[in-house]
Design an enzyme around this catalytic site. Sequence first.
Site, PDB file in Angstrom:
ATOM      1  CB  SER A 142      -0.852   0.008   1.276  1.00  0.00           C
ATOM      2  OG  SER A 142      -1.519   1.244   1.441  1.00  0.00           O
ATOM      3  CE1 TYR A 156      -4.209  -2.207   5.005  1.00  0.00           C
ATOM      4  CE2 TYR A 156      -3.250  -0.049   4.667  1.00  0.00           C
ATOM      5  CZ  TYR A 156      -3.868  -1.174   4.161  1.00  0.00           C
ATOM      6  OH  TYR A 156      -4.145  -1.266   2.817  1.00  0.00           O
TER       7      TYR A 156
HETATM    8  N1  LIG Z   1      -8.714  -0.303  -1.524  1.00  0.00           N
HETATM    9  C1  LIG Z   1      -7.663   0.461  -1.301  1.00  0.00           C
HETATM   10  O1  LIG Z   1      -7.739   1.711  -1.336  1.00  0.00           O
HETATM   11  C2  LIG Z   1      -6.333  -0.180  -1.001  1.00  0.00           C
HETATM   12  C3  LIG Z   1      -5.203   0.654  -0.946  1.00  0.00           C
HETATM   13  C4  LIG Z   1      -3.969   0.088  -0.659  1.00  0.00           C
HETATM   14  C5  LIG Z   1      -3.861  -1.286  -0.457  1.00  0.00           C
HETATM   15  N2  LIG Z   1      -4.966  -2.064  -0.523  1.00  0.00           N
HETATM   16  C6  LIG Z   1      -4.796  -3.507  -0.277  1.00  0.00           C
HETATM   17  O2  LIG Z   1      -5.380  -4.255  -1.320  1.00  0.00           O
HETATM   18  C7  LIG Z   1      -5.687  -5.569  -0.839  1.00  0.00           C
HETATM   19  C8  LIG Z   1      -7.080  -5.942  -1.292  1.00  0.00           C
HETATM   20  O3  LIG Z   1      -8.012  -5.076  -0.653  1.00  0.00           O
HETATM   21  P1  LIG Z   1      -9.291  -4.477  -1.380  1.00  0.00           P
HETATM   22  O4  LIG Z   1      -9.177  -3.008  -1.281  1.00  0.00           O
HETATM   23  O5  LIG Z   1      -9.495  -5.112  -2.695  1.00  0.00           O
HETATM   24  O6  LIG Z   1     -10.402  -4.888  -0.306  1.00  0.00           O
HETATM   25  P2  LIG Z   1     -11.706  -5.803  -0.364  1.00  0.00           P
HETATM   26  O7  LIG Z   1     -12.225  -5.761   1.038  1.00  0.00           O
HETATM   27  O8  LIG Z   1     -12.605  -5.391  -1.470  1.00  0.00           O
HETATM   28  O9  LIG Z   1     -11.124  -7.267  -0.686  1.00  0.00           O
HETATM   29  C9  LIG Z   1     -10.369  -7.955   0.273  1.00  0.00           C
HETATM   30  C10 LIG Z   1     -10.704  -9.437   0.171  1.00  0.00           C
HETATM   31  O10 LIG Z   1      -9.840 -10.129   1.095  1.00  0.00           O
HETATM   32  C11 LIG Z   1     -10.625 -11.114   1.758  1.00  0.00           C
HETATM   33  N3  LIG Z   1     -10.023 -11.433   3.037  1.00  0.00           N
HETATM   34  C12 LIG Z   1      -9.914 -10.624   4.127  1.00  0.00           C
HETATM   35  N4  LIG Z   1      -9.330 -11.295   5.128  1.00  0.00           N
HETATM   36  C13 LIG Z   1      -9.078 -12.546   4.668  1.00  0.00           C
HETATM   37  C14 LIG Z   1      -8.508 -13.690   5.248  1.00  0.00           C
HETATM   38  N5  LIG Z   1      -8.094 -13.712   6.533  1.00  0.00           N
HETATM   39  N6  LIG Z   1      -8.371 -14.812   4.492  1.00  0.00           N
HETATM   40  C15 LIG Z   1      -8.803 -14.812   3.207  1.00  0.00           C
HETATM   41  N7  LIG Z   1      -9.367 -13.754   2.607  1.00  0.00           N
HETATM   42  C16 LIG Z   1      -9.503 -12.632   3.339  1.00  0.00           C
HETATM   43  C17 LIG Z   1     -12.002 -10.476   1.892  1.00  0.00           C
HETATM   44  O11 LIG Z   1     -13.015 -11.469   2.113  1.00  0.00           O
HETATM   45  C18 LIG Z   1     -12.154  -9.755   0.565  1.00  0.00           C
HETATM   46  O12 LIG Z   1     -12.746 -10.584  -0.411  1.00  0.00           O
HETATM   47  C19 LIG Z   1      -5.508  -5.513   0.685  1.00  0.00           C
HETATM   48  O13 LIG Z   1      -4.273  -6.107   1.025  1.00  0.00           O
HETATM   49  C20 LIG Z   1      -5.471  -4.023   0.975  1.00  0.00           C
HETATM   50  O14 LIG Z   1      -4.716  -3.720   2.128  1.00  0.00           O
HETATM   51  C21 LIG Z   1      -6.203  -1.553  -0.786  1.00  0.00           C
END
Ligand SMILES: NC(=O)c1ccc[n+]([C@@H]2O[C@H](COP(=O)([O-])OP(=O)(O)OC[C@H]3O[C@@H](n4cnc5c(N)ncnc54)[C@H](O)[C@@H]3O)[C@@H](O)[C@H]2O)c1
Length: 276
Positions: A142, A156
Amino acid sequence: MESLTKRTVVITGAASGIGRSTAMSAARKGANVVVADCDHLGAEAVATSIRATGAGAISVQIDVGDDAAFEVLRDATLAEFGSVDVIMNNAGVLTKGLPEHIPVAEWERVININLMSVVRSNSVFLPLLLEQGTGHMVNTASFAGLFGYSFDRLPYSASKAAIIQLSEGLAFYLKPKGIGVTVLCPGPVATNIASTIKSFGPDTGTRGPGAQFKVRSADEVGEMVVDAILCNRFMLQTDDQVVPILQSRASDWDSFIDTTISSWDTQSTKPTGTGK
Ligand SMILES: NC(=O)c1ccc[n+]([C@@H]2O[C@H](COP(=O)([O-])OP(=O)(O)OC[C@H]3O[C@@H](n4cnc5c(N)ncnc54)[C@H](O)[C@@H]3O)[C@@H](O)[C@H]2O)c1
């Protein structure tokens, strides 16, 4: 990796958001996709959508925080597709609260899901990739791991900073062995992550990485990830405007901290951004 056609791409956290979009994007390039998530119904829905396009896909229910999760994932993948070419360690969770309010147990939960999942994945999938002498790993970090822009999500940001360092070391080790490593550092992306945030203590508001960063769609980011795999690119930031911030911090870290603090109205809890 020159092509994803008939390659096997395994993605954790693929029922939603960035993982889902990367799964769909990889399938459009001809990959067979393993959709892994703790949300089994969501994962199966993604796998069903991929199969409807003619590509191969299965869903596997795992909690990446469990010790046995990646053995289960590997065994299901090999049983269905016979090999693993790409592993994307993407599942992650976010917790908010002031440093004195986030319990130690919550620190452990976030570090376990975000960081130790990558360690577990490596212990199971790396031997396969090393034996093949080909393959690619994507680890989702991130902007929060690249530079500090808030003080209310330290488990985080610490987990994401650790993923960046872990990935850099893995790139040193694996690139000469024919295995690619990408560290995905997204800025704000429109996904479901905000709905799953756990909060401790009073509302701290939301400080984002900066108003200059536009919120990307998950589909844009999914395309970027697939391109990075095909180009064997290490650092994938979703916005190049992050580079001057990193340069300014590197040139004078104390000034970076003072400037960041003075840019906040510290009495305000009004949102100043949407970043994760
Ligand atoms: N959305 C943003 O702005 C953003 C920014 C920087 C980084 N990220 C990172 O991107 C990655 C994906 O996040 P996203 O934004 O797509 O969120 P999201 O919530 O849409 O998707 C995350 C998915 O991970 C699954 N998940 C959570 N905990 C889990 C576990 N213990 N075991 C298996 N699956 C699990 C959830 O069920 C969900 O389907 C994460 O690592 C997040 O930190 C997101």
